[in-house]
Every structure is written in C-alpha cells, then in structure tokens.
Design a protein around this motif. Structure first.
Motif, mmCIF file in Angstrom:
data_model
loop_
_atom_site.group_PDB
_atom_site.id
_atom_site.type_symbol
_atom_site.label_atom_id
_atom_site.label_comp_id
_atom_site.label_asym_id
_atom_site.label_seq_id
_atom_site.Cartn_x
_atom_site.Cartn_y
_atom_site.Cartn_z
ATOM 1 N N LEU A 59 0.736 -1.153 0.079
ATOM 2 C CA LEU A 59 -0.057 0.138 0.139
ATOM 3 C C LEU A 59 0.834 1.335 0.194
ATOM 4 C CD1 LEU A 59 -2.970 -0.827 2.224
ATOM 5 C CD2 LEU A 59 -2.921 -0.799 -0.164
ATOM 6 N N TYR A 60 2.127 1.024 0.488
ATOM 7 C CA TYR A 60 2.933 2.475 0.506
ATOM 8 C C TYR A 60 3.179 2.925 -0.904
ATOM 9 C CZ TYR A 60 4.058 1.839 5.457
ATOM 10 O OH TYR A 60 4.030 1.560 6.752
ATOM 11 N N THR A 61 2.954 1.928 -1.821
ATOM 12 C CA THR A 61 3.104 2.448 -3.272
ATOM 13 C C THR A 61 2.207 3.097 -3.954
ATOM 14 O OG1 THR A 61 2.379 0.328 -4.109
ATOM 15 C CG2 THR A 61 4.897 0.427 -3.515
ATOM 16 N N LEU A 62 0.990 2.965 -3.154
ATOM 17 C CA LEU A 62 -0.150 3.587 -3.615
ATOM 18 C C LEU A 62 -0.520 4.952 -3.015
ATOM 19 C CD1 LEU A 62 -2.338 0.473 -3.965
ATOM 20 C CD2 LEU A 62 -0.939 1.276 -5.721
ATOM 21 N N LEU A 63 0.103 5.105 -1.663
ATOM 22 C CA LEU A 63 -0.415 6.320 -1.051
ATOM 23 C C LEU A 63 0.530 7.411 -1.211
ATOM 24 C CD1 LEU A 63 -0.863 4.537 2.468
ATOM 25 C CD2 LEU A 63 -2.632 5.001 0.760
ATOM 26 N N ASP A 64 -0.075 8.629 -1.132
ATOM 27 C CA ASP A 64 0.736 9.990 -1.342
ATOM 28 C C ASP A 64 1.859 9.798 -0.045
ATOM 29 O OD1 ASP A 64 0.933 12.813 -0.454
ATOM 30 O OD2 ASP A 64 0.751 12.850 -2.398
ATOM 31 N N SER A 65 3.062 10.213 -0.557
ATOM 32 C CA SER A 65 4.197 10.305 0.396
ATOM 33 C C SER A 65 3.860 10.954 1.794
ATOM 34 C CB SER A 65 5.574 10.695 -0.106
ATOM 35 O OG SER A 65 5.265 12.061 -0.474
ATOM 36 N N ASN B 282 -2.898 -7.620 -8.816
ATOM 37 C CA ASN B 282 -2.989 -7.816 -10.458
ATOM 38 C C ASN B 282 -4.336 -6.840 -10.313
ATOM 39 O OD1 ASN B 282 -0.866 -9.576 -10.793
ATOM 40 N ND2 ASN B 282 -2.305 -11.281 -10.515
ATOM 41 N N SER B 283 -4.653 -5.847 -9.768
ATOM 42 C CA SER B 283 -5.600 -4.927 -9.850
ATOM 43 C C SER B 283 -5.515 -4.356 -11.079
ATOM 44 C CB SER B 283 -5.798 -4.017 -8.732
ATOM 45 O OG SER B 283 -6.608 -3.090 -9.053
ATOM 46 N N ALA B 284 -6.462 -4.137 -11.997
ATOM 47 C CA ALA B 284 -6.432 -3.226 -13.313
ATOM 48 C C ALA B 284 -6.589 -1.803 -12.665
ATOM 49 C CB ALA B 284 -7.664 -3.546 -14.208
ATOM 50 N N HIS B 285 -6.744 -1.419 -11.476
ATOM 51 C CA HIS B 285 -7.199 -0.231 -11.359
ATOM 52 C C HIS B 285 -6.366 0.288 -10.017
ATOM 53 C CE1 HIS B 285 -10.148 -0.268 -14.216
ATOM 54 N NE2 HIS B 285 -10.762 -1.172 -13.434
ATOM 55 N N PRO B 286 -4.952 0.225 -9.987
ATOM 56 C CA PRO B 286 -4.347 0.079 -8.563
ATOM 57 C C PRO B 286 -4.425 1.695 -8.107
ATOM 58 C CG PRO B 286 -3.041 0.012 -10.279
ATOM 59 C CD PRO B 286 -4.114 -0.433 -10.760
ATOM 60 N N GLY C 52 9.006 -3.963 5.917
ATOM 61 C CA GLY C 52 8.946 -2.618 5.346
ATOM 62 C C GLY C 52 7.748 -2.515 4.524
ATOM 63 N N LYS C 53 6.974 -3.301 4.239
ATOM 64 C CA LYS C 53 5.907 -3.269 3.328
ATOM 65 C C LYS C 53 4.486 -3.405 4.191
ATOM 66 C CE LYS C 53 8.390 -4.871 -0.680
ATOM 67 N NZ LYS C 53 8.618 -5.834 -1.825
ATOM 68 N N LEU C 54 3.509 -2.506 3.758
ATOM 69 C CA LEU C 54 2.184 -2.586 4.324
ATOM 70 C C LEU C 54 1.127 -3.077 3.460
ATOM 71 C CD1 LEU C 54 0.721 -1.839 7.062
ATOM 72 C CD2 LEU C 54 0.104 0.439 5.965
ATOM 73 N N TYR C 55 0.631 -4.231 3.602
ATOM 74 C CA TYR C 55 -0.151 -5.128 2.956
ATOM 75 C C TYR C 55 -1.814 -5.009 3.029
ATOM 76 C CZ TYR C 55 3.949 -7.224 0.581
ATOM 77 O OH TYR C 55 5.179 -7.571 0.283
#
Length: 317
Positions: free
Chosen positions: A48-54, A218-222, A72-75
């Motif tokens: 989720l960190y890759t999808l959230l604004d910093s 594999n979401s088409a709309h991450p 270090g990753k939040l799933y």
C-alpha cells in the motif's frame, strides 16, 4: 477520479481464491473471515505504501506501521485500531506475573469457585493464542516454536477455564479488556480490584477483520484503489470511524487530538498484534483436544503441533 464501487460477494473463500489465481480478483479485498497473512505472503496483495501519497504515508502512526508491516511493506490497513490487554483479580495476582507459566502457577492456587475464564477450554485457548501467536510463530521467517514451557502453560491454563453456568457463577479471575475500558474494571461487581497482565506482560494492537482492507496485486485499477485507501485515512472518515467503533484513529493528527494522554501511554507500551484467522489455529485446536480430554500430555501435544505447523509453514513459504 470519477469511479464507482461495486461490491462482489463470493460464496466461499475457495471462490475468492480461484478468482485471485485466475487473475480476476477484486481490486480491493475486505478481510472479513480471511487470513490476511496468507494473502500477503502469497504475493496476492500490493504494498500500500506504493499507492499512497508520501505525505499521507508519513502521517500514519509509526507504531501501527511497525506492527503491521512485513519487511517494510504494508499489505493491509484499517482506518482504526484498539489496544487490548488481560486483567486479573488483584487478590491472587503477583505483580511479577509476566508469563503464562506465572499465570498458571497462580491459577492453580485460586479458590475453586473463581473461574479462570468464562469460556470452555477450547474457546479460552482460541482467545489466548489469537493474542499471543507472535510469541510462538514468526510468519515472516516461517518458523515456529511450540515445544517450550510457555506454550505448555498456555495449554494448561486454558484447560482450567470453565464456562459460566447457573451452578458455576463464581467471580472471574482472568479476562480480556480493551485498554480504554480499564477504568470501568476496578472491580467485577463483587468489589475485587484487578491488575493489568497483558498477553502476557504487554497489551496488543487489534483491528477488526471486517474493517481491514488490502489491494489486489493484479488490480487493473491500482491508482483508484489507492484513492479509496486514502479516503479511509482522511480526517472526516477517521473521526467518523473512531466515533462509530470507539477505536483509535491511525492517522497521527486525529489520534493525538482525540485520544487522552493516559491512553496514548497505554498504546505506546503495547507490543504485538491480534491475528483473527489462521489455519495454524485449526492445527492447535485439533491437537489440543487430546490434552483437554486427558489422553496426552501438554509436551506430547506441543510436539505434534510443532511438527504440523512446521509442515504448514514450509508449504506456504
């Protein structure tokens, strides 16, 4: 972004799993009745960190992140959380009781009409293991250790538990409670004061599975799924969720402005987190039945559990 939310309900966990392995899983997964750790470990979820604004990421409570991160990753994430601990009757509690072995020693000395838990042994075991599983299983490294005094004491403590009946209506010796309700538990109605024990020693963080979300790898709309997660972290939703559930917001500013300082201290002292569902629990309950029935010793049961959980972890590594 203009988007709409369509809720897909699956008839079973198997149906959801089939959709996921077929590349047709839902964009957002609500972990209600699902083992979150398995989906993260199997690569089914986005970090989720890759999808959230910093800026948003930096505003999440550090303690929440530390408990729920994996390498270090939040799933998965929940808008709110609570802290839960275990308390015991101060008439029997030793201030240094900070292990299940200590609790078991005390439990064996209490009055016969003083219940250890108001639950059957199997349910008591489930309550304790859900809140202390991290002491026996490391899901990140896929290792476990059940062959020790502490787990055998947990089994024995659970075996002493009895369900409340009309014939057995004595006072409880141990039960779990959310930290924000501690002030309401100075006594159990009989005038007996209580001491805080933890699971053991420290409180744990807890989120409700139905309020915990992840994004399909594999979401088409991450990006849109990420916007949904960010919405859950917005101030209005944080306050609304917290007011509705009585749980703590995970965003630092809302948390610090709404949670009293004394409760913030309780939260900062917490360690570990509750895992609601795991196939490991089924293995433990299955093997523990022979201990509760008196057919096997705690050491024998712990050995069987160690073997079976090792196999399970190896198959899911």
């Amino acid at each position: 972004t203009d988007a709409y939310l369509s809720i897909q309900q699956y008839d079973s966990t198997d149906a959801l799993n089939l959709a996921i392995v077929s590349g047709e899983g839902p964009d957002i997964i609500c972990f209600d009745g699902l083992c979150e750790e398995d989906y993260a470990r199997n690569g089914n979820l986005c970090d989720l960190y890759t999808l959230l604004d910093s800026d948003i990421k930096s505003q999440i409570l550090e303690q929440y992140c530390q408990e729920y991160e994996t390498d270090g990753k939040l799933y998965r994430i929940s808008p709110v959380f609570c802290c839960e601990t275990m308390i015991g009757n101060s008439e029997y509690i030793d201030a240094d009781a900070n292990s299940f072995a200590d609790m078991l020693a005390i439990a064996r000395t209490v009055a016969s009409d003083c219940r250890v838990f108001s639950q059957e042994p199997r349910d008591c075991l489930q309550t304790l293991i859900q809140r202390s599983i991290s002491k026996f299983v490391d899901f990140d490294s896929n290792t476990c250790d059940f062959e020790n005094e502490e787990f055998e004491a947990l089994l024995a403590l659970s075996a002493l538990s009895t369900k409340t009946t009309e014939e057995n209506d004595g006072q409880s010796w141990l039960f779990e409670v959310r930290t924000e309700n501690l002030m309401d538990f100075n006594s159990d109605g009989t005038g007996a004061p209580y001491s805080v024990l933890g699971f053991p020693k420290t409180a744990i963080l807890l989120t409700q599975p139905g309020d915990t979300f992840g994004v399909y790898a594999n979401s088409a709309h991450p990006e849109i799924a990420g916007e949904f997660i960010e919405l859950l972290l917005s101030e209005d939703i944080q306050r609304g969720y917290s007011d509705m559930t009585g749980y703590y917001p995970i965003m630092r500013a809302v948390y610090e402005n709404s949670v009293p300082d004394d409760l913030q201290s309780e939260v900062s002292a917490a360690s570990g987190h509750y895992i609601a569902i795991s196939p490991v629990y089924d293995i433990i309950a299955d093997e523990a039945a022979s201990f509760f029935s008196g057919d096997q010793t705690a050491a024998q049961v712990a050995q069987h559990i160690q073997s079976r959980v090792n196999i399970y972890l190896g198959e899911h590594s």
